[in-house]
Design a protein around this motif. Structure first.
Motif, PDB file in Angstrom:
ATOM      1  N   PRO A 135      -5.232  15.025   2.245  1.00 14.00           N
ATOM      2  CA  PRO A 135      -6.586  14.567   2.615  1.00 14.00           C
ATOM      3  C   PRO A 135      -6.917  13.182   2.080  1.00 14.00           C
ATOM      4  N   LEU A 136      -6.367  12.844   0.908  1.00 15.37           N
ATOM      5  CA  LEU A 136      -6.666  11.538   0.318  1.00 15.37           C
ATOM      6  C   LEU A 136      -5.998  10.395   1.068  1.00 15.37           C
ATOM      7  N   ASN A 137      -4.966  10.684   1.848  1.00 17.03           N
ATOM      8  CA  ASN A 137      -4.284   9.633   2.599  1.00 17.03           C
ATOM      9  C   ASN A 137      -4.879   9.394   3.980  1.00 17.03           C
TER      10      ASN A 137
ATOM     11  N   HIS B   7       0.842  -1.188   0.000  1.00 18.88           N
ATOM     12  CA  HIS B   7       0.000   0.000   0.000  1.00 18.88           C
ATOM     13  C   HIS B   7       0.877   1.238   0.000  1.00 18.88           C
ATOM     14  N   PRO B   8       1.407   1.616  -1.156  1.00 16.69           N
ATOM     15  CA  PRO B   8       2.365   2.716  -1.211  1.00 16.69           C
ATOM     16  C   PRO B   8       1.794   4.044  -0.775  1.00 16.69           C
ATOM     17  N   PHE B   9       0.441   4.228  -0.809  1.00 17.52           N
ATOM     18  CA  PHE B   9      -0.143   5.507  -0.421  1.00 17.52           C
ATOM     19  C   PHE B   9       0.037   5.794   1.056  1.00 17.52           C
ATOM     20  N   GLN B  10       0.308   4.804   1.883  1.00 13.40           N
ATOM     21  CA  GLN B  10       0.383   4.996   3.319  1.00 13.40           C
ATOM     22  C   GLN B  10       1.814   5.143   3.809  1.00 13.40           C
TER      23      GLN B  10
ATOM     24  N   THR C 186       0.657  24.458   9.101  1.00 18.67           N
ATOM     25  CA  THR C 186       1.321  24.640   7.813  1.00 18.67           C
ATOM     26  C   THR C 186       0.285  24.611   6.694  1.00 18.67           C
ATOM     27  N   GLN C 187       0.697  25.025   5.503  1.00 20.32           N
ATOM     28  CA  GLN C 187      -0.222  25.033   4.371  1.00 20.32           C
ATOM     29  C   GLN C 187      -0.715  23.625   4.047  1.00 20.32           C
ATOM     30  N   ASN C 188       0.159  22.629   4.149  1.00 19.57           N
ATOM     31  CA  ASN C 188      -0.267  21.249   3.914  1.00 19.57           C
ATOM     32  C   ASN C 188      -1.257  20.788   4.965  1.00 19.57           C
ATOM     33  N   GLU C 189      -1.036  21.182   6.222  1.00 19.74           N
ATOM     34  CA  GLU C 189      -1.943  20.783   7.294  1.00 19.74           C
ATOM     35  C   GLU C 189      -3.312  21.433   7.129  1.00 19.74           C
ATOM     36  N   LYS C 190      -3.345  22.662   6.677  1.00 20.27           N
ATOM     37  CA  LYS C 190      -4.621  23.351   6.500  1.00 20.27           C
ATOM     38  C   LYS C 190      -5.497  22.666   5.451  1.00 20.27           C
ATOM     39  N   LYS C 191      -4.872  21.943   4.529  1.00 20.62           N
ATOM     40  CA  LYS C 191      -5.646  21.240   3.497  1.00 20.62           C
ATOM     41  C   LYS C 191      -6.511  20.134   4.092  1.00 20.62           C
ATOM     42  N   LEU C 192      -6.182  19.708   5.319  1.00 23.88           N
ATOM     43  CA  LEU C 192      -6.938  18.617   5.939  1.00 23.88           C
ATOM     44  C   LEU C 192      -8.235  19.093   6.574  1.00 23.88           C
ATOM     45  N   PHE C 193      -8.397  20.412   6.724  1.00 23.07           N
ATOM     46  CA  PHE C 193      -9.609  20.924   7.358  1.00 23.07           C
ATOM     47  C   PHE C 193     -10.716  21.060   6.325  1.00 23.07           C
ATOM     48  N   ILE C 194     -11.241  19.919   5.915  1.00 22.59           N
ATOM     49  CA  ILE C 194     -12.349  19.872   4.962  1.00 22.59           C
ATOM     50  C   ILE C 194     -13.448  19.013   5.560  1.00 22.59           C
TER      51      ILE C 194
ATOM     52  N   THR D 188     -11.621   0.914   7.927  1.00 22.80           N
ATOM     53  CA  THR D 188     -11.436   2.245   7.361  1.00 22.80           C
ATOM     54  C   THR D 188     -10.622   2.169   6.073  1.00 22.80           C
ATOM     55  N   PHE D 189     -10.962   3.058   5.148  1.00 24.12           N
ATOM     56  CA  PHE D 189     -10.254   3.185   3.868  1.00 24.12           C
ATOM     57  C   PHE D 189      -9.859   4.646   3.680  1.00 24.12           C
ATOM     58  N   ASN D 190      -8.787   4.879   2.959  1.00 18.43           N
ATOM     59  CA  ASN D 190      -8.416   6.258   2.672  1.00 18.43           C
ATOM     60  C   ASN D 190      -9.102   6.739   1.399  1.00 18.43           C
TER      61      ASN D 190
END
Length: 554
Positions: free
Chosen positions: A81-83, A72-75, A260-268, A113-115
């Motif tokens: 957010p997709l991960n 599972h290379p995505f993990q 961080t900007q990457n972390e803010k992307k998770l607030f959806i 759970t699935f990503n």
């Protein structure tokens, strides 16, 4: 003879060619048998090991021992957010083939759970909740969830009424959110900053405040710990004024985020409090079950309030234990029962509500029901966080609400630091002959800081409680536990992740006081009814106060 006449250089090239040819053939043979190493588009539920070869040790493989990360290379695990675990991709299933259960029989379910890529998660840590409900009957109950630390979760729910019940599950927040909070705590100390105002002779200054002595950007700090009841509280030292010129405190809006900007992307919204699709329908019938869940008792002791006895709503009346309501009355007769019991309980007493605006809700609700009169005129109350008192002199009862000590976020309005008073300061002022009732609640105003700040306040509270019960044995004290709610799904706003954390701290630090302190546990109640707001609606507020009356006023 030709071989003997070959030069050293020719021998060298010949050996290299033979080795190269062998490796080419060997690699072609390996590729033929490794085609199935490619990940499937959307694998479901069961992950089987397909290679005995061990992966090279990396941080992720050490954290999740025994999992081959190449499957599972995505993990591996890019912050995206997709991960993260996605409710829309995850699956809920019954662990039993039967869809019929008896009252009191355990319903066991499993969540995989699935990503966002549709790949099964292979680590735990997400906030997963499970509950059952039957809308037509105004009935619901929360289940207990076990994290298997491999992307799966098992939950147990005990039904207490008959009917056609729906099993629900949700991912309240992904593990990455929790990791982000702790990263911010380590690097910045808090999710947001309180500000102090200093004034003298027309000169004013502002500086940030934290419950830690190190204030970024300031070589010196004002130690206000003694001023706020002996608990840690520091502000940056003003440039032209002195620490004793401190006059006000507030939490300004629109602060720059610590994420961080990457972390803010998770607030959806797709990652917060989203229900897992595919609701399960089961039927609950009467009959004696073979399994028995924990049952609440009507004549409980203070210590029993600290046990995790199940509860449930039926006709939007909160029931505790096997099947009786707290008020022992139907919904239509509940008003008189509530008022009469509370009136008898508070006669010749004062009810002290020390906490945040959720206890202010209690204050407004009880005052309205008992028709008590405010001691202060409305124009004297400058802000909802101002302490307030109501009285009923004919019955010699009164109700007081006051905000707990700093840290306390007043918003953009400047407040005198004297408005806030630590919970233990109220207890230290109790007289030996007092028979008053104290309800104490510490929760969301601590969310901006690491749990160590909350623990220090609870520990100091425990010291005062020890002295209080030795000095004033007739006083009653109840600690209101955290409740579940939904955050605003935006960077910097804290969700209810800290609820279970604070619950654990309260149980640990107050363990030696369980014979004397009542614990008002509302977590299951608010999970079961899918409470959304920090401030619960009036139905939930009355159910909460019903629980308080049952334990405090008996």
């Amino acid at each position: 003879m030709r071989l003997a006449r070959m030069s050293t250089v020719q021998w060298t090239f010949t050996v290299i060619f033979i080795v190269w040819s062998y490796r080419c053939v060997h690699n072609l043979f390996q590729l033929k048998h490794r085609r199935h190493f490619r990940p499937l588009p959307k694998p479901r539920f069961h992950l089987h090991s397909i290679s005995k070869r061990k992966a090279k040790p990396t941080n992720s493989s050490l954290m999740f021992k025994g999992v081959n990360s190449s499957v599972h290379p995505f993990q591996k695990h890019e912050l995206s957010p997709l991960n993260c675990a996605r409710a829309s991709e995850s699956k809920l299933q019954l662990m039993s083939k039967s869809h019929i259960y008896r009252i009191g029989e355990k319903i066991e379910v499993r969540i995989q759970t699935f990503n966002g890529h549709g790949v099964p998660m292979i680590r735990g840590g997400d906030l997963v909740r499970v509950w059952i409900k039957e809308v037509a009957k105004g009935a619901c109950a929360a289940g207990s969830v076990t994290d298997n630390q491999n992307g799966t979760y098992t939950a147990t729910i005990i039904p207490r009424w008959t009917g056609n019940v729906t099993v629900m599950a949700a991912i309240a927040a992904p593990r990455e959110l929790i990791d982000m909070f702790h990263r911010v705590f380590r690097s910045n100390g808090s999710l947001n900053t309180m500000m102090a105002r200093f004034e003298k002779g027309g000169v004013s200054e502002e500086s940030p405040c934290l419950p830690y002595p190190h204030i970024r950007g300031f070589s010196k700090a004002c130690n206000f710990s003694k001023k706020v009841g002996g608990l840690p509280f520091y502000c940056g030292h003003p440039v032209n004024l002195q620490c004793h010129n401190w006059v006000a405190v507030r939490t300004p809006p629109g602060q720059a985020g610590r994420f961080t900007q990457n972390e803010k992307k998770l607030f959806i919204k797709e990652l917060f409090h989203q229900n897992i699709p595919g609701r399960l329908e089961v039927k609950v019938v009467k009959g004696k079950s073979k399994q028995k869940g924990p049952i609440g008792t009507r004549n409980s002791t203070y210590r029993s309030t600290w046990s995790r006895a199940p509860g449930y709503f039926l006709n939007w009346n909160w029931h505790q234990g096997e099947g009786h309501t707290l008020s022992d009355e139907g919904h239509l007769e509940r008003k008189d029962t509530f008022v009469n019991r509370l009136t008898r309980c508070l006669a010749n007493r004062r009810l002290w509500l020390i906490g945040d605006s959720t206890l202010r809700q209690w204050f407004e609700f009880i005052s309205q029901k008992l028709h008590t009169v405010r001691k202060y005129a409305s124009e004297e109350i400058l802000h909802p966080h101002q302490p307030v008192l109501t009285e009923d002199r004919s019955r010699n009862m009164s109700i007081f609400w006051g905000p707990h000590g700093l840290p306390f976020h007043h918003g953009s309005v400047w407040h005198s630091p004297d408005v806030n008073r630590a919970a233990h300061q109220y207890l230290d002022a109790v007289t030996p002959v007092s028979t008053d009732v104290y309800i104490i609640h510490l929760y969301v105003h601590f969310n901006a800081f690491s749990e160590g700040v909350f623990r220090s306040h609870v520990r100091r509270l425990a010291d005062s409680l020890d002295k209080l019960f030795a000095r004033s044995p007739k006083v009653k004290v109840a600690v209101k536990g955290p409740h579940a709610f939904h955050g605003l799904n935006k960077a910097g706003f804290v969700d209810d992740y800290f609820g279970p954390v604070y619950d654990s701290i309260l149980r640990s630090e107050l363990q030696h006081l369980q014979e004397h302190v009542i614990y008002l546990d509302y977590w299951d109640m608010t999970v079961a009814c899918e409470n959304v707001h920090i401030h619960p609606n009036v139905t939930i507020v009355q159910a909460m106060i019903d629980v308080m009356i049952k334990h405090v006023c008996r």
